[in-house]
Design an enzyme around this catalytic site. Sequence first.
Site, PDB file in Angstrom:
ATOM      1  N   ASP A 117      -7.987   1.329  -8.146  1.00  0.00           N
ATOM      2  CA  ASP A 117      -8.509   2.620  -8.607  1.00  0.00           C
ATOM      3  C   ASP A 117      -8.747   2.551 -10.124  1.00  0.00           C
ATOM      4  O   ASP A 117      -7.857   2.140 -10.866  1.00  0.00           O
ATOM      5  CB  ASP A 117      -7.506   3.739  -8.284  1.00  0.00           C
ATOM      6  CG  ASP A 117      -7.283   3.858  -6.779  1.00  0.00           C
ATOM      7  OD1 ASP A 117      -8.270   3.774  -6.025  1.00  0.00           O
ATOM      8  OD2 ASP A 117      -6.120   4.020  -6.358  1.00  0.00           O
ATOM      9  N   GLU A 143     -15.432  -4.404  -1.412  1.00  0.00           N
ATOM     10  CA  GLU A 143     -16.377  -5.447  -1.839  1.00  0.00           C
ATOM     11  C   GLU A 143     -17.625  -5.422  -0.948  1.00  0.00           C
ATOM     12  O   GLU A 143     -18.754  -5.503  -1.436  1.00  0.00           O
ATOM     13  CB  GLU A 143     -15.676  -6.812  -1.768  1.00  0.00           C
ATOM     14  CG  GLU A 143     -16.503  -7.973  -2.282  1.00  0.00           C
ATOM     15  CD  GLU A 143     -15.664  -9.245  -2.387  1.00  0.00           C
ATOM     16  OE1 GLU A 143     -14.447  -9.202  -2.119  1.00  0.00           O
ATOM     17  OE2 GLU A 143     -16.243 -10.291  -2.720  1.00  0.00           O
ATOM     18  N   GLU A 170       0.850  -1.196   0.000  1.00  0.00           N
ATOM     19  CA  GLU A 170       0.000   0.000   0.000  1.00  0.00           C
ATOM     20  C   GLU A 170       0.887   1.249   0.000  1.00  0.00           C
ATOM     21  O   GLU A 170       1.903   1.292   0.688  1.00  0.00           O
ATOM     22  CB  GLU A 170      -0.917  -0.038   1.241  1.00  0.00           C
ATOM     23  CG  GLU A 170      -1.700   1.209   1.537  1.00  0.00           C
ATOM     24  CD  GLU A 170      -2.610   1.673   0.393  1.00  0.00           C
ATOM     25  OE1 GLU A 170      -3.349   0.865  -0.168  1.00  0.00           O
ATOM     26  OE2 GLU A 170      -2.522   2.871   0.065  1.00  0.00           O
ATOM     27  N   THR A 225     -13.206  -7.890   0.634  1.00  0.00           N
ATOM     28  CA  THR A 225     -12.431  -6.686   0.925  1.00  0.00           C
ATOM     29  C   THR A 225     -13.388  -5.619   1.469  1.00  0.00           C
ATOM     30  O   THR A 225     -14.613  -5.765   1.389  1.00  0.00           O
ATOM     31  CB  THR A 225     -11.740  -6.156  -0.348  1.00  0.00           C
ATOM     32  OG1 THR A 225     -12.667  -5.405  -1.113  1.00  0.00           O
ATOM     33  CG2 THR A 225     -11.154  -7.278  -1.194  1.00  0.00           C
ATOM     34  N   GLU A 226     -12.829  -4.513   1.965  1.00  0.00           N
ATOM     35  CA  GLU A 226     -13.696  -3.417   2.446  1.00  0.00           C
ATOM     36  C   GLU A 226     -14.591  -2.899   1.314  1.00  0.00           C
ATOM     37  O   GLU A 226     -15.786  -2.683   1.482  1.00  0.00           O
ATOM     38  CB  GLU A 226     -12.879  -2.227   2.969  1.00  0.00           C
ATOM     39  CG  GLU A 226     -12.182  -2.449   4.273  1.00  0.00           C
ATOM     40  CD  GLU A 226     -10.753  -2.916   4.060  1.00  0.00           C
ATOM     41  OE1 GLU A 226     -10.427  -3.408   2.963  1.00  0.00           O
ATOM     42  OE2 GLU A 226      -9.968  -2.801   5.009  1.00  0.00           O
TER      43      GLU A 226
HETATM   44  C1  LIG Z   1      -9.898   1.618  -4.039  1.00  0.00           C
HETATM   45  S1  LIG Z   1      -8.745   1.128  -2.831  1.00  0.00           S
HETATM   46  C2  LIG Z   1      -9.116  -0.599  -2.589  1.00  0.00           C
HETATM   47  C3  LIG Z   1      -8.578  -1.131  -1.286  1.00  0.00           C
HETATM   48  C4  LIG Z   1      -8.768  -2.642  -1.025  1.00  0.00           C
HETATM   49  N1  LIG Z   1      -7.994  -3.430  -1.967  1.00  0.00           N
HETATM   50  C5  LIG Z   1     -10.214  -3.038  -1.062  1.00  0.00           C
HETATM   51  O1  LIG Z   1     -10.607  -3.750  -1.999  1.00  0.00           O
HETATM   52  O2  LIG Z   1     -10.965  -2.674  -0.147  1.00  0.00           O
HETATM   53  C6  LIG Z   1      -7.226   1.081  -3.753  1.00  0.00           C
HETATM   54  C7  LIG Z   1      -5.989   1.146  -2.875  1.00  0.00           C
HETATM   55  O3  LIG Z   1      -4.853   0.940  -3.699  1.00  0.00           O
HETATM   56  C8  LIG Z   1      -3.815   1.806  -3.274  1.00  0.00           C
HETATM   57  N2  LIG Z   1      -2.903   1.973  -4.423  1.00  0.00           N
HETATM   58  C9  LIG Z   1      -3.192   2.559  -5.603  1.00  0.00           C
HETATM   59  N3  LIG Z   1      -2.144   2.533  -6.435  1.00  0.00           N
HETATM   60  C10 LIG Z   1      -1.151   1.895  -5.754  1.00  0.00           C
HETATM   61  C11 LIG Z   1       0.186   1.567  -6.076  1.00  0.00           C
HETATM   62  N4  LIG Z   1       0.730   1.901  -7.273  1.00  0.00           N
HETATM   63  N5  LIG Z   1       0.935   0.921  -5.156  1.00  0.00           N
HETATM   64  C12 LIG Z   1       0.399   0.601  -3.938  1.00  0.00           C
HETATM   65  N6  LIG Z   1      -0.869   0.898  -3.584  1.00  0.00           N
HETATM   66  C13 LIG Z   1      -1.637   1.534  -4.478  1.00  0.00           C
HETATM   67  C14 LIG Z   1      -4.553   3.068  -2.871  1.00  0.00           C
HETATM   68  O4  LIG Z   1      -3.781   3.895  -2.009  1.00  0.00           O
HETATM   69  C15 LIG Z   1      -5.793   2.490  -2.195  1.00  0.00           C
HETATM   70  O5  LIG Z   1      -5.601   2.287  -0.812  1.00  0.00           O
END
Ligand SMILES: C[S@@+](CC[C@H](N)C(=O)[O-])C[C@H]1O[C@@H](n2cnc3c(N)ncnc32)[C@H](O)[C@@H]1O
Length: 213
Positions: free
Chosen positions: A119, A195, A69, A192-193
């Site tokens: 994202d 989800e 993360e 996941t959160e």
């Molecule tokens: C939309 S959240 C989803 C979180 C979790 N996987 C879930 O399904 O609940 C996307 C996460 O990916 C992280 N993230 C995005 N690009 C990243 C990267 N290049 N390396 C590490 N983390 C990244 C963001 O900071 C964010 O916390």
Amino acid sequence: MRLRNKPWAEEFINEHPDVILPNPEQCKGNWATVFGNDHPIHIEVGTGKGQFVLGMALQNPDINYIGIELYDSVIVSALERIVEANKPANLRLLKVNGAKLQEYFAKGDVSRVYLNFSDPWPKARHAKRRLTHEGFLSIYESVLMDQGEIHFKTDNRGLFEYSLVSMNAYGMALNYVSLDLHANMPKDNVMTEYEEKFSAKGQPIYRLECQFK
Ligand SMILES: C[S@@+](CC[C@H](N)C(=O)[O-])C[C@H]1O[C@@H](n2cnc3c(N)ncnc32)[C@H](O)[C@@H]1O
């Protein structure tokens, strides 16, 4: 860096170097020493608040998990969960950018990559930032063992469609595709959160498994 709302995050992170590894580049090619065994390593890129990676680690003690993360303010929530769960021995976190996996993993160190609710970056000019863009696929390939797998879940139809095309163009084999994972919820699915949040709103969850050839 989103630290403003959690001024204590950095200190809490520094207090738990056994969970959030402070010098992960030193682990490259050496993960069996970190975990004290040579079990397979599964990583989640973009682990967020860690519900998935912790649930998987508790469910599968013979697999080593690493949650990756970018942000202190997010990873600290994962750390809190992991500390409350008494720090499972098969789980670590890295506070690094998934675009730099090669700095922390040698070819073959990883046997599976999980991407969950990445994202979507919907604008075409941001396509390179999507974690299923060919640039990221090539990074995953360079750290995965031969025929390593990516497992991907999302609520975002556009990102799912894009990812199917991207993986196909890369020459990957698609081994599993679901357009509504929760219609036939696998017994071992760890939510996941995101989800939980999106499925509670009635949105279908898309899932695929693909493999480098
Ligand atoms: C939309 S959240 C989803 C979180 C979790 N996987 C879930 O399904 O609940 C996307 C996460 O990916 C992280 N993230 C995005 N690009 C990243 C990267 N290049 N390396 C590490 N983390 C990244 C963001 O900071 C964010 O916390």
